[in-house]
Design a protein around this motif. Structure first.
Motif, PDB file in Angstrom:
ATOM      1  N   ASP A 262       0.851  -1.187   0.000  1.00  0.00           N
ATOM      2  CA  ASP A 262       0.000   0.000   0.000  1.00  0.00           C
ATOM      3  C   ASP A 262       0.889   1.240   0.000  1.00  0.00           C
ATOM      4  O   ASP A 262       1.975   1.238   0.591  1.00  0.00           O
TER       5      ASP A 262
ATOM      6  N   LYS B 222      -2.893   0.424  -3.722  1.00  0.00           N
ATOM      7  CA  LYS B 222      -3.006  -0.689  -2.788  1.00  0.00           C
ATOM      8  C   LYS B 222      -2.198  -1.873  -3.300  1.00  0.00           C
ATOM      9  O   LYS B 222      -2.043  -2.064  -4.517  1.00  0.00           O
TER      10      LYS B 222
ATOM     11  N   ASP C 268      -5.126   6.792  -1.299  1.00  0.00           N
ATOM     12  CA  ASP C 268      -6.185   5.797  -1.118  1.00  0.00           C
ATOM     13  C   ASP C 268      -6.294   4.834  -2.299  1.00  0.00           C
ATOM     14  O   ASP C 268      -6.910   3.785  -2.187  1.00  0.00           O
TER      15      ASP C 268
END
Length: 92
Positions: free
Chosen positions: A13, A61, A58
């Motif tokens: 991530d 990942k 965000d």
């Protein structure tokens, strides 16, 4: 300035950090390559600065396939075990 384009999967991530100059996002991409029939994996460390770092934090990942393009950057740092080291980063 040297530029590079990479297609591969995120190895972890994205990790956002703060510095005196603002925020930045670190992540790495793994790509597979074949040489004379042998498969190997190459890892690229990438960094995004500023507002874009917050936007992509965000989205990046582990395992996500992505295509990035950026400038190659050389940085030096001191390793506790091995002294001075040199690393290549892709500034996306």
């Amino acid at each position: 300035m040297s530029t590079i384009s990479i297609a591969g999967r995120a190895t972890r991530d994205g990790e956002i950090r703060e510095s005196d100059n603002g925020s930045f996002l670190r992540f790495s991409i793994a790509t597979d390559q074949r040489d004379k029939g042998e498969k190997s994996t190459v890892y690229f460390d990438c960094v995004i600065f500023g507002k874009r770092a917050e936007v992509f934090a965000d989205w990046i990942k582990k395992g996500r396939f992505m295509f990035v393009s950026g400038a190659l950057s050389v940085r030096q740092y001191e390793s506790k075990a091995d002294g001075m080291k040199t690393a290549l980063d892709v500034k996306v």
